[in-house]
Design a protein around this motif. Structure first.
Motif, PDB file in Angstrom:
ATOM      1  N   VAL A   8       0.378  -0.683  -0.349  1.00  0.00           N
ATOM      2  CA  VAL A   8       0.202  -0.252  -0.018  1.00  0.00           C
ATOM      3  C   VAL A   8       0.627   1.395  -0.136  1.00  0.00           C
ATOM      4  O   VAL A   8       0.326   2.560  -0.076  1.00  0.00           O
ATOM      5  N   GLU A   9       2.281   0.969  -0.033  1.00  0.00           N
ATOM      6  CA  GLU A   9       2.986   2.455   0.374  1.00  0.00           C
ATOM      7  C   GLU A   9       4.358   1.930   0.120  1.00  0.00           C
ATOM      8  O   GLU A   9       5.439   1.062   0.665  1.00  0.00           O
ATOM      9  N   VAL A  10       5.224   2.729  -0.689  1.00  0.00           N
ATOM     10  CA  VAL A  10       6.983   2.242  -0.705  1.00  0.00           C
ATOM     11  C   VAL A  10       7.335   3.318  -0.714  1.00  0.00           C
ATOM     12  O   VAL A  10       7.033   4.849  -0.961  1.00  0.00           O
ATOM     13  N   PHE A  11       8.417   3.827  -0.203  1.00  0.00           N
ATOM     14  CA  PHE A  11       9.159   4.989   0.083  1.00  0.00           C
ATOM     15  C   PHE A  11      10.521   4.963  -0.699  1.00  0.00           C
ATOM     16  O   PHE A  11      11.449   4.068   0.080  1.00  0.00           O
ATOM     17  N   LYS A  12      10.360   6.525  -1.037  1.00  0.00           N
ATOM     18  CA  LYS A  12      11.604   6.060  -1.725  1.00  0.00           C
ATOM     19  C   LYS A  12      13.010   5.823  -1.204  1.00  0.00           C
ATOM     20  O   LYS A  12      12.794   6.957  -0.155  1.00  0.00           O
ATOM     21  N   PRO A  13      14.258   5.482  -1.207  1.00  0.00           N
ATOM     22  CA  PRO A  13      15.470   6.484  -1.256  1.00  0.00           C
ATOM     23  C   PRO A  13      15.693   7.447  -1.037  1.00  0.00           C
ATOM     24  O   PRO A  13      15.133   8.116  -1.815  1.00  0.00           O
ATOM     25  N   THR A  14      16.050   8.094  -0.118  1.00  0.00           N
ATOM     26  CA  THR A  14      16.309   9.205   0.552  1.00  0.00           C
ATOM     27  C   THR A  14      17.322   9.953   0.035  1.00  0.00           C
ATOM     28  O   THR A  14      17.719  11.264  -0.192  1.00  0.00           O
ATOM     29  N   SER A  15      18.696   9.471  -0.431  1.00  0.00           N
ATOM     30  CA  SER A  15      19.712  10.055  -0.442  1.00  0.00           C
ATOM     31  C   SER A  15      20.929   8.216  -1.420  1.00  0.00           C
ATOM     32  O   SER A  15      20.437   7.212  -0.628  1.00  0.00           O
ATOM     33  N   GLY A  16      21.971   8.901  -1.890  1.00  0.00           N
ATOM     34  CA  GLY A  16      22.685   8.231  -1.917  1.00  0.00           C
ATOM     35  C   GLY A  16      22.847   7.164  -3.145  1.00  0.00           C
ATOM     36  O   GLY A  16      23.161   6.246  -3.643  1.00  0.00           O
ATOM     37  N   ARG A  17      21.458   7.243  -3.765  1.00  0.00           N
ATOM     38  CA  ARG A  17      20.462   6.483  -4.848  1.00  0.00           C
ATOM     39  C   ARG A  17      22.954   7.105  -6.358  1.00  0.00           C
ATOM     40  O   ARG A  17      22.983   6.500  -6.660  1.00  0.00           O
ATOM     41  N   PHE A  18      22.346   8.058  -6.858  1.00  0.00           N
ATOM     42  CA  PHE A  18      23.570   8.338  -7.639  1.00  0.00           C
ATOM     43  C   PHE A  18      24.882   8.295  -7.453  1.00  0.00           C
ATOM     44  O   PHE A  18      25.361   7.600  -8.629  1.00  0.00           O
ATOM     45  N   LEU A  19      25.390   8.330  -6.369  1.00  0.00           N
ATOM     46  CA  LEU A  19      26.516   7.809  -6.025  1.00  0.00           C
ATOM     47  C   LEU A  19      26.855   5.970  -5.859  1.00  0.00           C
ATOM     48  O   LEU A  19      28.141   5.872  -6.419  1.00  0.00           O
ATOM     49  N   GLY A  20      26.077   5.450  -5.803  1.00  0.00           N
ATOM     50  CA  GLY A  20      25.586   3.841  -5.630  1.00  0.00           C
ATOM     51  C   GLY A  20      25.895   3.677  -6.847  1.00  0.00           C
ATOM     52  O   GLY A  20      26.395   2.795  -7.471  1.00  0.00           O
ATOM     53  N   VAL A  21      24.894   4.416  -7.361  1.00  0.00           N
ATOM     54  CA  VAL A  21      24.931   3.910  -9.226  1.00  0.00           C
ATOM     55  C   VAL A  21      26.498   4.567 -10.091  1.00  0.00           C
ATOM     56  O   VAL A  21      26.684   3.068 -10.830  1.00  0.00           O
TER      57      VAL A  21
END
Length: 208
Positions: A8-21
């Motif tokens: 019913v809810e999926v909370f998007k990550p708040t940080s680190g995605r760009f550096l992770g990629v």
């Protein structure tokens, strides 16, 4: 096993995605060059180290996610996935990581968090909240609202709804008993790759 339609809810990550990629691409590039170009100078130790770092980068920056069904909160972390009964959730707090208290245990997820500066702000009880109730949808964040604040309030709302459905009072013995329903599932692939790559690095250094 829970399907995507059940959340019913999926909370998007708040940080680190760009550096992770970026980090994952760099590690993959090192491994590819080391395997395909024998004259590159990238040996077994470097390849194993790149695999180890890549696994840790993926597991800590790209993999973590927090999502909820009507009755459960799921926290996907680096080395495990934790499923918690929402009716058993006593407190929810988002500091530099999300922390949820069930029974006597504290469960954390790095998927949602605040920056160090945001974490130093005064408690939310003395801050103005910008939440709008929408019929049939619960709380939604207004424009400009801090996302971590929204996650805190939304998880508290979902926990309260679960307690109401199951007629469980906050702080009751019935709620404490729900701690036995917590399920922790290890991420065997992530753990296996980490152990294997780490062992290769150590052995290469010792034998080299």
């Amino acid at each position: 096993m829970t399907g995507p339609d059940e959340y019913v809810e999926v909370f998007k990550p708040t940080s680190g995605r760009f550096l992770g990629v970026v980090g994952l691409l760099v590690c993959a590039g090192v491994v590819a060059i080391g395997l395909l170009d024998r004259d590159s100078g990238i040996g077994v130790t470097s390849i194993a180290l790149a695999v180890l770092v890549g696994v840790l980068v993926h597991g800590s920056m790209l993999k973590p996610v927090v999502r909820a069904t009507d009755d459960e909160l799921e926290m996907v972390n680096l080395f495990e996935t934790v499923r918690l009964p929402l009716a058993g959730v006593e407190t929810v707090a988002v500091r530099q990581v999300l922390a949820v208290l069930v029974g006597d245990k504290r469960y954390v997820s790095p998927a949602v968090g605040r920056t160090f500066r945001q974490a130093l702000r005064k408690p939310r009880s003395t801050r103005e909240l910008a939440m709008t109730p929408v019929p049939g949808e619960g709380l939604v964040a207004e424009e400009g609202m801090n996302y971590a604040d929204f996650v805190e309030d939304r998880l508290r709302e979902l926990a309260a709804q679960a307690r109401s459905r199951h007629r469980v009072k906050l702080g009751s013995s019935e709620q404490a008993a729900l701690a036995a329903q917590v399920v922790r599932r290890p991420a065997l692939v992530q753990i296996g790759l980490t152990v294997l790559a780490g062992a290769v690095v150590v052995l290469s250094l010792l034998l080299g």
